[in-house]
Design a protein around this motif. Structure first.
Motif, mmCIF file in Angstrom:
data_model
loop_
_atom_site.group_PDB
_atom_site.id
_atom_site.type_symbol
_atom_site.label_atom_id
_atom_site.label_comp_id
_atom_site.label_asym_id
_atom_site.label_seq_id
_atom_site.Cartn_x
_atom_site.Cartn_y
_atom_site.Cartn_z
ATOM 1 N N LEU A 112 0.813 -1.441 -0.207
ATOM 2 C CA LEU A 112 0.076 0.626 0.390
ATOM 3 C C LEU A 112 1.319 1.173 0.268
ATOM 4 C CD1 LEU A 112 -2.193 -2.334 1.223
ATOM 5 C CD2 LEU A 112 -2.894 -0.283 1.888
ATOM 6 N N PRO A 113 0.602 2.224 -0.561
ATOM 7 C CA PRO A 113 1.295 3.253 -0.510
ATOM 8 C C PRO A 113 1.524 3.987 0.786
ATOM 9 C CG PRO A 113 -0.804 4.211 -1.421
ATOM 10 C CD PRO A 113 -0.762 2.608 -1.348
ATOM 11 N N PRO A 114 2.211 4.709 1.445
ATOM 12 C CA PRO A 114 2.759 5.274 2.681
ATOM 13 C C PRO A 114 1.378 6.473 2.898
ATOM 14 C CG PRO A 114 3.911 6.191 0.833
ATOM 15 C CD PRO A 114 3.704 5.351 -0.302
ATOM 16 N N GLU A 115 0.676 6.681 2.383
ATOM 17 C CA GLU A 115 -0.316 8.530 2.546
ATOM 18 C C GLU A 115 -0.971 6.804 3.337
ATOM 19 O OE1 GLU A 115 -0.091 7.330 -1.849
ATOM 20 O OE2 GLU A 115 1.194 7.990 0.226
ATOM 21 N N THR A 116 -1.099 6.099 2.842
ATOM 22 C CA THR A 116 -2.390 5.484 3.356
ATOM 23 C C THR A 116 -3.089 5.447 4.891
ATOM 24 O OG1 THR A 116 -4.118 3.595 3.388
ATOM 25 C CG2 THR A 116 -1.860 3.012 2.738
ATOM 26 N N PRO A 117 -3.451 5.327 5.509
ATOM 27 C CA PRO A 117 -4.109 5.479 6.781
ATOM 28 C C PRO A 117 -4.879 4.272 7.367
ATOM 29 C CG PRO A 117 -6.145 5.465 5.652
ATOM 30 C CD PRO A 117 -4.799 5.941 4.426
ATOM 31 N N LEU A 118 -4.566 2.991 5.540
ATOM 32 C CA LEU A 118 -4.452 1.960 6.429
ATOM 33 C C LEU A 118 -3.826 0.674 7.003
ATOM 34 C CD1 LEU A 118 -6.784 0.747 2.719
ATOM 35 C CD2 LEU A 118 -7.119 1.258 5.589
ATOM 36 N N ASP A 119 -3.857 -0.417 7.879
ATOM 37 C CA ASP A 119 -2.685 -1.316 8.649
ATOM 38 C C ASP A 119 -2.546 -2.524 7.794
ATOM 39 O OD1 ASP A 119 -0.343 -2.065 9.733
ATOM 40 O OD2 ASP A 119 -1.218 -0.965 11.458
ATOM 41 N N VAL A 120 -2.197 -2.573 6.629
ATOM 42 C CA VAL A 120 -1.364 -3.974 6.480
ATOM 43 C C VAL A 120 -0.980 -4.993 7.285
ATOM 44 C CG1 VAL A 120 0.704 -3.269 4.784
ATOM 45 C CG2 VAL A 120 -0.879 -4.638 4.367
ATOM 46 N N SER A 121 0.096 -4.798 7.994
ATOM 47 C CA SER A 121 0.602 -5.246 9.457
ATOM 48 C C SER A 121 -0.286 -5.947 9.998
ATOM 49 C CB SER A 121 1.765 -4.508 9.467
ATOM 50 O OG SER A 121 2.255 -4.146 8.555
ATOM 51 N N ARG A 122 -1.236 -5.314 10.177
ATOM 52 C CA ARG A 122 -2.136 -6.223 11.296
ATOM 53 C C ARG A 122 -3.457 -6.359 10.708
ATOM 54 N NH1 ARG A 122 -5.855 -0.974 12.676
ATOM 55 N NH2 ARG A 122 -7.103 -1.037 11.312
ATOM 56 N N ASP A 123 -3.760 -5.846 9.418
ATOM 57 C CA ASP A 123 -5.231 -6.570 9.145
ATOM 58 C C ASP A 123 -4.939 -7.532 7.319
ATOM 59 O OD1 ASP A 123 -6.408 -5.059 10.328
ATOM 60 O OD2 ASP A 123 -6.645 -3.242 9.125
ATOM 61 N N THR A 124 -3.728 -7.474 7.444
ATOM 62 C CA THR A 124 -2.626 -8.399 6.603
ATOM 63 C C THR A 124 -3.715 -8.392 5.287
ATOM 64 O OG1 THR A 124 -4.005 -10.473 6.930
ATOM 65 C CG2 THR A 124 -1.040 -9.647 7.736
ATOM 66 N N TRP A 125 -4.777 -9.919 5.264
ATOM 67 C CA TRP A 125 -5.371 -10.563 4.136
ATOM 68 C C TRP A 125 -7.133 -9.351 3.803
ATOM 69 C CZ3 TRP A 125 -3.769 -11.939 -0.469
ATOM 70 C CH2 TRP A 125 -2.660 -13.309 0.006
ATOM 71 N N LYS A 126 -7.255 -8.714 5.523
ATOM 72 C CA LYS A 126 -8.864 -8.223 5.744
ATOM 73 C C LYS A 126 -8.508 -6.712 4.479
ATOM 74 C CE LYS A 126 -9.750 -9.969 9.526
ATOM 75 N NZ LYS A 126 -9.988 -9.758 10.905
ATOM 76 N N VAL A 127 -6.949 -6.199 4.763
ATOM 77 C CA VAL A 127 -7.285 -4.857 3.789
ATOM 78 C C VAL A 127 -7.635 -5.026 2.656
ATOM 79 C CG1 VAL A 127 -4.560 -4.927 2.715
ATOM 80 C CG2 VAL A 127 -5.671 -3.241 4.131
ATOM 81 N N LEU A 128 -7.567 -5.870 1.925
ATOM 82 C CA LEU A 128 -7.894 -5.565 0.271
ATOM 83 C C LEU A 128 -9.712 -5.943 -0.023
ATOM 84 C CD1 LEU A 128 -6.285 -8.834 -0.702
ATOM 85 C CD2 LEU A 128 -5.246 -6.876 -0.872
#
Length: 261
Positions: A112-128
């Motif tokens: 994900l781009p650096p400016e996103t508020p999403l947390d891919v490390s925490r949400d993993t697959w759910k982020v999609l």
């Protein structure tokens, strides 16, 4: 005097022609999977420093290169992201089977781009599945090994059916990375080697477990009729050496056991 100048000019031109011809004899043409874009730049620079041979690299999807080589594309070496392609070329007599070498195993990440508020490390697959993620970039699975690995991993995670309408396909893994880097997509499943590159390392990524997709075994081979066969073989030897292996490891590639030289 004029005659002397003309003779001198002719001698200079002849010398330049010889130098140019000599330089052309020390160039190898490489077809390389797009995940190698940054690692290959370093490998080529190091090899040229050591040998004087220039590596002229074209990047793309392994499947497309496979088709082009079958149709006579004038490459000397093929670096594939899928070992099956060079194996098939060797079986067809289009490549020299004795030069086949597995140089790495690739990994994939959700990026994900650096400016996103999403947390891919925490949400993993759910982020999609997050509503903020409207488009997900992957390489085209029809001819890109990294695209096939992305689809397999999403299926294993049981998210593919719920997100497949969001998928946008890059011609190769580098183009898929460009889609998400430029904002044309909100997330991407890309090669780790691109995620850690200078252009993308500021982004957020989660390393997809290797057991969630078939291994991305990558191999290289010298093609039959290579115009610079000796230089091509030398380059493959270099890529299997310690200096090159350090470069590949720095870009996140898993390495096969070192072979004795």
């Amino acid at each position: 005097m004029r005659m002397r100048k003309q003779v001198s000019l002719a001698a200079v031109l002849a010398l330049l022609f010889c130098i140019s011809t000599s330089a052309q004899e020390h160039v190898i043409k490489v077809a390389a999977a797009a995940d190698l874009k940054f690692a290959m730049t370093e490998l080529a620079q190091k090899f040229q420093q050591k040998t004087g041979t220039r590596v002229d690299t074209t990047y793309g999807s392994s499947g497309n290169f496979f088709s082009q080589i079958q149709n006579g594309a004038p490459f000397d070496v093929f670096f594939s992201a899928d070992i099956d392609y060079p194996v098939k070329l060797a079986a067809a007599g289009t490549a020299d089977a004795t030069t086949l070498c597995k140089y790495a195993t690739g990994r994939i990440v959700i990026w994900l781009p650096p400016e996103t508020p999403l947390d891919v490390s925490r949400d993993t697959w759910k982020v999609l599945s997050n509503p903020a993620v409207r488009k997900i970039a992957i390489a085209n699975p029809q001819h890109a090994p990294y695209g096939r690995a992305a689809v397999a991993a999403m299926q294993k995670a049981d998210v593919y059916e719920s997100v497949k309408a969001k998928l946008v396909f890059g011609e190769n893994i580098s183009q898929a990375a460009q889609f998400v880097q430029s904002g044309s997509a909100d997330a991407g499943i890309i090669a780790l080697s691109l995620a850690v590159s200078p252009a993308m390392k500021a982004g957020k990524y989660w390393l997809i477990p290797a057991e969630m997709h078939p291994p991305i075994e990558q191999a290289a081979i010298v093609l039959r009729g290579a115009k610079s066969e000796n230089d091509a073989r030398a380059f493959l030897d270099f890529v299997q050496g310690s200096e090159a292996r350090q470069i590949l490891a720095r870009y996140g590639f898993q390495l096969p056991a070192a072979t004795a030289k």
